[in-house]
Design an enzyme around this catalytic site. Sequence first.
Site, PDB file in Angstrom:
ATOM      1  N   LYS A   4      -1.519  13.579   8.359  1.00  0.00           N
ATOM      2  CA  LYS A   4      -1.701  13.378   6.913  1.00  0.00           C
ATOM      3  C   LYS A   4      -1.665  11.886   6.583  1.00  0.00           C
ATOM      4  O   LYS A   4      -1.279  11.064   7.425  1.00  0.00           O
ATOM      5  CB  LYS A   4      -0.610  14.130   6.156  1.00  0.00           C
ATOM      6  CG  LYS A   4       0.802  13.634   6.453  1.00  0.00           C
ATOM      7  CD  LYS A   4       1.866  14.579   5.886  1.00  0.00           C
ATOM      8  CE  LYS A   4       3.249  14.073   6.215  1.00  0.00           C
ATOM      9  NZ  LYS A   4       4.304  15.026   5.814  1.00  0.00           N
ATOM     10  N   TYR A  19       5.326 -18.521  -5.916  1.00  0.00           N
ATOM     11  CA  TYR A  19       5.615 -18.103  -7.297  1.00  0.00           C
ATOM     12  C   TYR A  19       7.108 -18.169  -7.588  1.00  0.00           C
ATOM     13  O   TYR A  19       7.938 -17.746  -6.773  1.00  0.00           O
ATOM     14  CB  TYR A  19       5.180 -16.656  -7.499  1.00  0.00           C
ATOM     15  CG  TYR A  19       3.690 -16.454  -7.679  1.00  0.00           C
ATOM     16  CD1 TYR A  19       3.002 -17.063  -8.720  1.00  0.00           C
ATOM     17  CD2 TYR A  19       2.989 -15.616  -6.823  1.00  0.00           C
ATOM     18  CE1 TYR A  19       1.639 -16.851  -8.891  1.00  0.00           C
ATOM     19  CE2 TYR A  19       1.628 -15.398  -6.990  1.00  0.00           C
ATOM     20  CZ  TYR A  19       0.960 -16.020  -8.029  1.00  0.00           C
ATOM     21  OH  TYR A  19      -0.376 -15.796  -8.195  1.00  0.00           O
TER      22      TYR A  19
HETATM   23  C1  LIG Z   1       5.217  15.135   6.895  1.00  0.00           C
HETATM   24  C2  LIG Z   1       5.601  16.487   7.386  1.00  0.00           C
HETATM   25  C3  LIG Z   1       5.848  16.714   8.751  1.00  0.00           C
HETATM   26  C4  LIG Z   1       5.962  15.583   9.752  1.00  0.00           C
HETATM   27  O1  LIG Z   1       7.213  14.982   9.549  1.00  0.00           O
HETATM   28  P1  LIG Z   1       7.736  13.754  10.447  1.00  0.00           P
HETATM   29  O2  LIG Z   1       9.107  13.509   9.934  1.00  0.00           O
HETATM   30  O3  LIG Z   1       6.812  12.626  10.148  1.00  0.00           O
HETATM   31  O4  LIG Z   1       7.682  14.172  11.857  1.00  0.00           O
HETATM   32  C5  LIG Z   1       6.051  18.017   9.166  1.00  0.00           C
HETATM   33  N1  LIG Z   1       6.061  19.045   8.284  1.00  0.00           N
HETATM   34  C6  LIG Z   1       5.863  18.855   6.958  1.00  0.00           C
HETATM   35  C7  LIG Z   1       5.906  20.017   6.045  1.00  0.00           C
HETATM   36  C8  LIG Z   1       5.649  17.578   6.464  1.00  0.00           C
HETATM   37  O5  LIG Z   1       5.481  17.394   5.144  1.00  0.00           O
END
Ligand SMILES: *Cc1c(COP(=O)(O)O)cnc(C)c1O
Length: 348
Positions: free
Chosen positions: A33, A242
């Site tokens: 993702k 800045y």
């Molecule tokens: C993002 C996510 C993962 C992966 O989690 P990590 O901590 O990055 O390994 C797995 N399951 C769900 C439902 C998630 O939202």
Amino acid sequence: MGSANLTIDLDAIVANWRALDAMTNCETAAVVKADGYGLGAERVAKALAQAGARRFFVAVAEEGAAVRNALGPNADILVFGGHMRGDTDMINDLYLTPMLNSLDQLTRHFEALPNAPFGIQLDSGMNRLGMESPEWDAVRDIVASQGPVLVMSHLACADTPDHAMNRQQLARFRAMTDDMTAPRSLAATGGILLGPEYHFDLTRPGIGLYGGLPFADAQPVASLSLPVIQTRDLVAGETVGYGNTWTTNTSATIATLSGGYADGLMRALGNGATLWANDIACPLVGRVSMDLITVDISHLHEVPRHLDILGPLQTVDALAEKAGTIGYEILTSLGPRYTRRYSGGFAQ
Ligand SMILES: *Cc1c(COP(=O)(O)O)cnc(C)c1O
């Protein structure tokens, strides 16, 4: 080249996936993702598919479309956000598998695509996504009769192994699913490290693939090198950037580098982060600007062409600590202006 180089070691990602896979006796999926945690979902997914990963998770259907494009038909792509209004055509045309999170989504999916695969996400206590016990009780027999490809839940505190919440969620997940025949999944990266009780039939690592905590033994994946655009010599008493937040009390040489908060180098890194000229540390001085940062290189013998902000000497988690955040946020903030280069045999 005015933009910074972000090098992504696909062999390290594959090695991390294999190392996490070797910790369990079940299938290991890959979470890609948020554009593969900022590193490029399509390249990451291709490398992992070549290494043997068969199931890929994304947050929303649109991300699934990009991954399907990269992988072709022979992989399962599962969508945590489920079946949203407007997603039906994409789910159907691209063979995406939604994790249904509510009665609304269940109804939408069964009505629109009665024979299409689906999974179920249950809420075992995190109060974020998934069906809670009462609604689950109302539909579990119907769901079971439709053969979900997966029943899953997510842990809230898996990065803290001793947290009581882990056992509570494990118990609740078991109570909600022990009588199901469908494959089950509870563990992301943190859950894999909690041990076999948490593994069930499939694990869903994300951050560990990309070299981040809580997978402390992960190989580093991302290196980020920022080009020096210009240098200048200061005399004692001059300020930089800045708001005049940094003043030199000796003569100093300051390098101005391409890369700023618009590229994910958070303003919180100002006056505190470290850049590296090979193995020599150079402090970031003054505020982070939108496109630029300023670094004290007075102690270097020559002006380098680049300074590194991510690499073997500064992991995503080390940088995150300096910004008061977590490795996940550093990675997913890495901006679109960087030139992403892929290294390793899996980049071929
Ligand atoms: C993002 C996510 C993962 C992966 O989690 P990590 O901590 O990055 O390994 C797995 N399951 C769900 C439902 C998630 O939202």
